[in-house]
Design an enzyme around this catalytic site. Structure first.
Site, PDB file in Angstrom:
ATOM      1  N   ALA A 104     -22.938  87.245 -22.263  1.00  0.00           N
ATOM      2  CA  ALA A 104     -22.064  87.384 -23.425  1.00  0.00           C
ATOM      3  C   ALA A 104     -20.800  88.053 -22.916  1.00  0.00           C
ATOM      4  CB  ALA A 104     -22.731  88.235 -24.509  1.00  0.00           C
ATOM      5  N   SER A 105     -19.679  87.375 -23.027  1.00  0.00           N
ATOM      6  CA  SER A 105     -18.437  87.839 -22.403  1.00  0.00           C
ATOM      7  C   SER A 105     -17.939  89.140 -23.015  1.00  0.00           C
ATOM      8  CB  SER A 105     -17.354  86.763 -22.535  1.00  0.00           C
ATOM      9  OG  SER A 105     -17.739  85.580 -21.882  1.00  0.00           O
TER      10      SER A 105
END
Length: 400
Positions: A72-73
């Site tokens: 998840a950036s």
């Protein structure tokens, strides 16, 4: 207020967005509202609440060596890219790289009930996890497909917006045919050793950029146009370059032990002031622009001292090399550093001077990005342009 209230998901989410809005790229209010609404922690259930709402990426899959395969950036990068995408209600969106499903949920929030979102990924474990996350959080209408992201998805074409959430070395031909004329594409595009989130508008024949920001992403599988090699026989210093460049590290092996030619630009920065856009100036003017990376052994011994150890711009030419470096000014009232270049080899001093010339060009306007025009290889004849960057499916022309 008790500790439970101050550490609730709602409070932490609001704090995360406030941090983004006071950071390097404040997002438009619609993006900020989406990030205040969509519960990131429910898409990363193995992370703590604090980890879910810190401004950091959350690794969700690694390979046998421990390298990240999916994550998840970082929320600030997510916000920047969504802001660049400029989503309007009712639009059709294609996302390359499903991740946890969190970004697709944000896209669905922004397009509203009349829009349509498709997210694709080559890894069935990742799409399975994204599907579960979306279903469990009320986003059953998002379409999730397991397929090679380079092929896009023809099921719901044309798309008004296309966003890539994996590191892209190229802009594959299917993306061009699946994006509607007038549409926008945002991708973490890699060239000359750097990655920039570039926002393009597509006019049906070419893509023209209007914004970009430095970022880093897990690389997309199957795009192998970047090469790497050591220039130190003990493996402490390496270069990264593109397949269209005439760089051969065998001729540079041991270059850092050759006499140094240090050149200083007279340009200074404060301790936390960014200077990554010097790299953009170099990539628009110097065919040998690449990335140099030196590990701690190299930097502490003085063998190689780039401005940022693991990621600094360099110029390689035949058997010579120069790279960006810094030195602290002891008499300055604040923590101030001068930018310069260190050269090695027969023309190392000349390369260092040329690098410093681009530092000075950057200093005249530190914030305005270049314009990148991307041409599909099958629609545009070859350019007689020294600084055209050639990739498999497209060519880039960079101009300031």
């Amino acid at each position: 207020m008790n500790d439970t209230a101050t550490s609730s998901p709602e409070t932490l989410r609001a704090r995360m967005v406030d941090h983004i809005q006071h950071g390097f790229w404040p997002a438009c209010e619609r993006v900020a509202d989406a990030m205040r609404t969509v519960p990131r922690h429910l898409f990363v259930p193995d992370a703590t609440l604090e980890e879910a709402y810190d401004d950091q990426s959350v690794i969700t899959k690694r390979d046998a060596t421990g390298a990240a395969l999916s994550c998840a950036s970082t929320p600030a990068i997510v916000a920047m890219m969504l802001d660049q995408l400029d989503i309007q209600p009712g639009q059709r969106i294609l996302e390359i790289g499903a991740g946890t499903g969190y970004n697709a949920a944000l896209l669905a929030h922004l397009t509203g009930p009349n829009g349509y979102v498709t997210t694709v990924d080559i890894d069935p474990n990742i799409t399975g996890g994204a599907r579960r996350g979306l279903d469990n959080n009320g986003y059953q209408h998002v379409h999730v497909a397991t397929r090679d992201g380079a092929l896009g998805d023809t099921e719901h074409i044309p798309y008004d917006r296309l966003i890539v959430t994996v590191g892209a070395w190229d802009l594959p031909a299917p993306w061009w045919t699946q994006l509607a004329p007038g549409g926008r594409l945002v991708a973490p595009l890699r060239w000359r050793g750097q990655t920039q989130s570039v926002a393009f508008t597509y006019d049906g024949a070419q893509m023209i950029s209007d914004s970009m920001g430095l970022c880093g992403f897990v690389p997309m599988l199957g795009q192998d146009g970047e090469h790497t090699g050591y220039v130190d026989p003990d493996g402490h210093v390496s270069l990264y370059w593109d397949e269209d460049q005439n760089i051969d590290t065998t001729g540079l092996l041991g270059i850092c032990t050759q006499p140094k030619a240090a050149t200083w630009s007279g340009v200074t920065v404060r301790g936390e002031e960014p200077f990554d856009r010097i790299w953009l100036h170099l990539s628009a003017t110097e065919p040998g622009t690449c990335r140099i990376a030196a590990d701690k052994t190299a930097t502490t011994s003085g063998l190689c001292t780039p401005a940022v150890g693991i990621r600094s711009p360099a110029i390689a030419e035949n058997a010579s090399l120069a790279y960006l470096t810094t030195r602290r000014l002891p008499d300055a009232d604040d923590a101030r550093f001068e930018l310069g270049a260190t050269g090695h080899g027969t023309v190392g001093a000349d390369l260092a001077e040329r690098l410093c010339a681009q530092i000075r060009n950057w200093d005249t306007d530190r914030t305005t990005p270049p314009t990148i025009t991307a041409y599909a290889n099958n629609t545009k004849p070859d350019h007689i342009n020294l600084f055209t960057i050639r990739k498999t499916d497209c060519r880039l022309v960079i101009k300031f």
